[in-house]
Scaffold this motif. Structure first.
Motif, short mmCIF file in Angstrom:
data_model
loop_
_atom_site.label_atom_id
_atom_site.label_comp_id
_atom_site.label_asym_id
_atom_site.label_seq_id
_atom_site.Cartn_x
_atom_site.Cartn_y
_atom_site.Cartn_z
N LYS A 275 -3.24 7.11 -4.27
CA LYS A 275 -2.96 5.93 -3.45
C LYS A 275 -3.18 4.66 -4.26
O LYS A 275 -4.03 4.61 -5.14
CB LYS A 275 -3.85 5.92 -2.20
N ALA A 276 -2.42 3.65 -3.93
CA ALA A 276 -2.53 2.37 -4.63
C ALA A 276 -2.34 1.23 -3.65
O ALA A 276 -1.43 1.26 -2.81
CB ALA A 276 -1.50 2.28 -5.74
N ASP A 277 -3.20 0.22 -3.76
CA ASP A 277 -3.06 -1.03 -3.03
C ASP A 277 -2.86 -2.14 -4.06
O ASP A 277 -3.60 -2.22 -5.05
CB ASP A 277 -4.29 -1.33 -2.18
N GLN A 278 -1.90 -3.00 -3.84
CA GLN A 278 -1.57 -4.01 -4.84
C GLN A 278 -1.36 -5.37 -4.20
O GLN A 278 -0.73 -5.48 -3.15
CB GLN A 278 -0.32 -3.62 -5.61
N PHE B 103 -1.62 -10.15 -10.89
CA PHE B 103 -1.60 -8.95 -10.06
C PHE B 103 -2.95 -8.25 -10.08
O PHE B 103 -3.73 -8.39 -11.03
CB PHE B 103 -0.49 -7.99 -10.51
N ASP B 104 -3.20 -7.49 -9.04
CA ASP B 104 -4.45 -6.74 -8.89
C ASP B 104 -4.10 -5.42 -8.22
O ASP B 104 -3.68 -5.41 -7.05
CB ASP B 104 -5.46 -7.53 -8.06
N ARG B 105 -4.20 -4.30 -8.96
CA ARG B 105 -3.89 -2.97 -8.42
C ARG B 105 -5.18 -2.16 -8.33
O ARG B 105 -5.96 -2.11 -9.28
CB ARG B 105 -2.90 -2.21 -9.30
N ARG B 106 -5.41 -1.55 -7.20
CA ARG B 106 -6.54 -0.65 -7.00
C ARG B 106 -5.98 0.73 -6.70
O ARG B 106 -5.29 0.91 -5.69
CB ARG B 106 -7.45 -1.13 -5.88
N VAL B 107 -6.26 1.67 -7.58
CA VAL B 107 -5.72 3.03 -7.46
C VAL B 107 -6.88 3.98 -7.23
O VAL B 107 -7.91 3.90 -7.92
CB VAL B 107 -4.94 3.44 -8.73
N SER C 274 0.87 -1.18 0.00
CA SER C 274 0.00 0.00 0.00
C SER C 274 0.90 1.22 0.00
O SER C 274 1.81 1.32 0.84
CB SER C 274 -0.92 0.00 1.23
N GLY C 275 0.68 2.15 -0.94
CA GLY C 275 1.56 3.32 -1.05
C GLY C 275 0.85 4.52 -1.63
O GLY C 275 -0.31 4.45 -2.04
#
Length: 703
Positions: free
Chosen positions: A504-507, A533-537, A477-478
């Motif tokens: 913000k992004a959670d991956q 992979f699964d990125r939520r921005v 998370s960043g």
């Protein structure tokens, strides 16, 4: 105790035919190379003595082996003697997308797993190249010949890639001999010329110097649709690219010595670029130009066994200055700014202690840093006279990070966890905020606090000698802090928004891989990996129209990016190399805005593929590269007018080792690179054409 410290819609018919086409061409070219007479000469030497064949750079087995996230290391030295740039070598890897505004020497940026270019961090020997004023890094200002290896970090972690991944460039080149020199020259299409010189040596005090100059007119032919690509094709014609030339000069100096149980290293990297800004197809310019000068200086120390054998201390101090000039005397490109000049200075200090607590199966790394940058800009009239000096913007950043790695059963199980805290302070004194809302925050000062987290697991489920089958997974998370232009704006065109929140992004990512070294006595080595992979921005920053003549950045979008990456690197029979990297990626806008919700993100294709095969012996080598640039939309609403179909590109190279195949002291190589072999007339970003077929001949001599 001795401690070893480890150094929406897409045409399915089109895609199916494209895949068949690519496989057929690749197979034919491979068969031709296999029946080449020179390929019939077997080598009697050890594999280490056979010449390295460059199709793509193979993975190295150091930090990437221990990583719980998806990483790739590219051995750049294998590209010596070839006409290749940083953008070309990294786009062969899975998950990487390059956006180009023209041919060689033009502005180009990188995206990793659907990220924006601003979310990808780049470093040279740990020194950050991204800055608050510029955000993204122009890859054409990086000299590939200065680097030894490139590490791509796709997954989020706290060490420099919390949102969109990172690319780490390392300059300490491994040389064939302790002392030596190399000169090389290249000539090719579009009046392209290049000169390269290198020298290295020393014992107690080592030095390594690289200098390169290159130029090209880039006056290639392209298909001009006259700005009517769909509605009208009668007015189409073949045109010549104008004002696309470039002149680049690069110099990199590295010095090192050992004293007081400490390795000292000094780096100075300079890039001077000048190029035309030709504009898109329908609006070519004649005299618009840009110049950039970057100088990066760093001093680093590395002390192993500082007082205790389990303690290692690394420090780094750096200073970087950018000077950028924009010239548009006829106001072809920007009607509001004929000329401008800007300067950015960045400096900082990093402290990195590492504790090797092997009795407790742990390696703990700390990172403490302070960084500061200042940016100012001048607006100039058509006579290049200063008419306005914009207020200086500054950003100060303090960083504290801890990473803990647990290793069990001879590294069959590796568990990692990390946390990072950042405090960022932005200042914009003497600001004139004529359009600022009374409800906005103070625009001259802003302080933000960020926390980034990451953790992962790597599990070797089978090991036999040098053959590993493993599982890996990582979560992170960043955040990304807004840029100066987003917070403070730009007079006349952009209204600043100091209330912006960080992106913000959670991956999540995970998969399976194998590292094989002559399994069951079969004569091949291979690295294979499949990663999902699964990125939520969320809180994506976009520029929204504020008036007829201005825009204002807002946190309006969020997205979900899911996909699978497959990568294969193979060496077999001491004469064959093969690589294949494929990415399926579905990047969907999940904003609450009705007309973009559920649409594909702009410039993000469903499919990307890069592959190649090469055959070699001690004296000659040849290979073919194949890539598929997937279909995409060039806007947020997925308007059919902005649909760009996918296309295949092919290239070949041949290298002749005139002499020195079995000598370490000197060698002479002649290399031919042919790019876009079938002369495909492709169009990239917002109507910027790419070159057709081009050829480059390089002669390289080491002594």
């Amino acid at each position: 105790m001795k401690i070893d410290i480890p150094a929406k819609r897409f045409s399915s018919i089109q895609e199916r035919d494209s895949r068949r086409h690519g496989v057929a061409v690749l197979s034919i070219l491979a068969l031709l190379l296999l029946h080449h007479p020179a390929m019939a000469v077997p080598s009697t030497e050890e594999e280490e003595k056979s010449p390295e064949v460059v199709v793509t750079a193979p993975r190295e087995n150091d930090d990437t082996v221990r990583s719980t996230g998806s990483r790739t290391q590219i051995d750049v030295t294998q590209a010596d003697g070839r006409m290749i740039g940083v953008d070309e070598i990294i786009e062969k890897e899975a998950g990487i997308r390059i956006r180009r505004y023209g041919g060689a020497g033009s502005y180009s940026t990188v995206s990793i797993r659907g990220s924006t270019a601003n979310q990808v961090n780049l470093y040279i020997d740990g020194i950050p190249l991204n800055h608050a004023a510029m955000g993204e890094v122009n890859l054409s200002t990086l000299n590939l010949d200065s680097f030894d290896r490139i590490e791509i970090r796709r997954g989020g972690d706290t060490a420099g890639s919390p949102v969109g991944g990172a690319i780490h460039l390392t300059t300490a080149k491994r040389r064939e001999t302790p002392i030596g020199h190399r000169v090389a020259t290249t000539a090719g299409s579009f009046d392209t010329f290049r000169l390269l010189g290198e020298t290295w040596g020393g014992e107690n005090f080592t030095y390594d110097l690289t200098a390169k100059a290159e130029s090209s007119r880039q006056n290639f032919r392209f298909h001009n649709d006259n700005g009517t690509p769909v509605i009208n094709t009668i007015d189409d014609f073949d045109d010549t690219r104008e004002n696309a030339d470039y002149r680049n000069a690069f110099a990199t100096m590295r010095f090192g010595f050992h004293a007081l149980k400490t390795d000292f290293k000094i780096l100075n990297d300079t890039a001077k670029t000048e190029n035309g800004l030709p504009g898109p197809i329908a609006r070519q310019t004649e005299r618009t130009r840009t110049e950039l000068l970057r100088n990066t200086t760093g001093i680093s120390t590395d002390t192993k066994g500082l007082g205790f054998e389990w303690l290692r201390l690394q420090n780094r101090a750096f200073f970087t200055e950018y000077q950028s000039e924009f010239h548009d005397p006829d106001q072809e490109f920007d009607p509001s700014t004929p000329h401008s000049f800007s300067r950015l200075r960045s400096y900082g200090f990093h402290i990195e202690p590492t504790l090797y607590l092997l009795d407790y199966y742990q390696t703990i790394r700390f990172f403490l840093a302070t960084e500061r940058e200042g940016y100012w800009k001048e607006r100039r009239n058509r006579f290049n006279e200063r008419v306005e000096k914009l207020p200086t913007k500054t950003r100060t950043k303090e960083i504290a990070r801890i990473e803990d790695e647990f290793s069990f059963l001879k590294e069959r199980i590796i568990i990692t966890a990390s946390a990072e805290y950042q405090r960022i302070t932005d200042r914009f004194p003497e600001a004139e905020w004529r359009f600022r809302s009374l409800f906005d925050e103070d625009p001259t000062y802003k302080q933000q606090h960020l926390q980034n987290y990451a953790g992962g697991l790597r599990l070797v489920v089978f090991r036999e000698k040098k053959n590993d089958l493993y599982l890996k997974g990582n979560a992170s998370s960043g955040s990304r802090i807004p840029l100066f232009v987003e917070i403070f704006g730009q007079p006349g065109s952009i209204i600043g928004n100091p209330s912006l929140k960080p992106e913000k992004a959670d991956q999540l990512e995970g998969g399976v891989g194998a590292s094989l070294d002559k399994p069951a006595q079969l004569p091949f080595k291979a690295d294979i990996e499949i990663i999902a992979f699964d990125r939520r921005v969320r809180d994506l920053i976009l520029f929204v129209p504020n008036s007829q003549f201005s825009v204002r950045p807002e946190n309006v979008d969020r997205a979900r990016i899911r996909g699978v990456e497959f990568s294969l690197n193979l060496k077999a029979f001491d004469h064959l190399r093969l690589f294949s990297n494929y990415t399926f990626q579905k990047a969907i806008n999940e904003s609450e805005i009705r007309y973009v919700k559920g649409k594909y993100l702009a410039y993000q294709p469903l499919h990307d593929f890069a592959g190649g095969v090469s055959l070699y012996n001690d004296y000659v080598e040849g290979g073919v590269d194949v890539s598929y640039q997937g279909a995409l939309y060039r806007d947020r609403t997925n308007d059919p007018f902005n649909y760009q179909p996918g296309y295949w590109l092919y290239g070949i190279f041949l290298r002749w080792q005139v002499f020195g195949a079995r000598e370490k002291e000197k060698d002479l190589r002649i290399t031919l690179d042919v790019k876009n072999l079938l002369d495909r007339r492709a169009v990239e970003i917002s109507g910027y054409p790419l070159p057709g077929r081009s050829m480059y001949l390089t002669v390289s001599y080491r002594f």
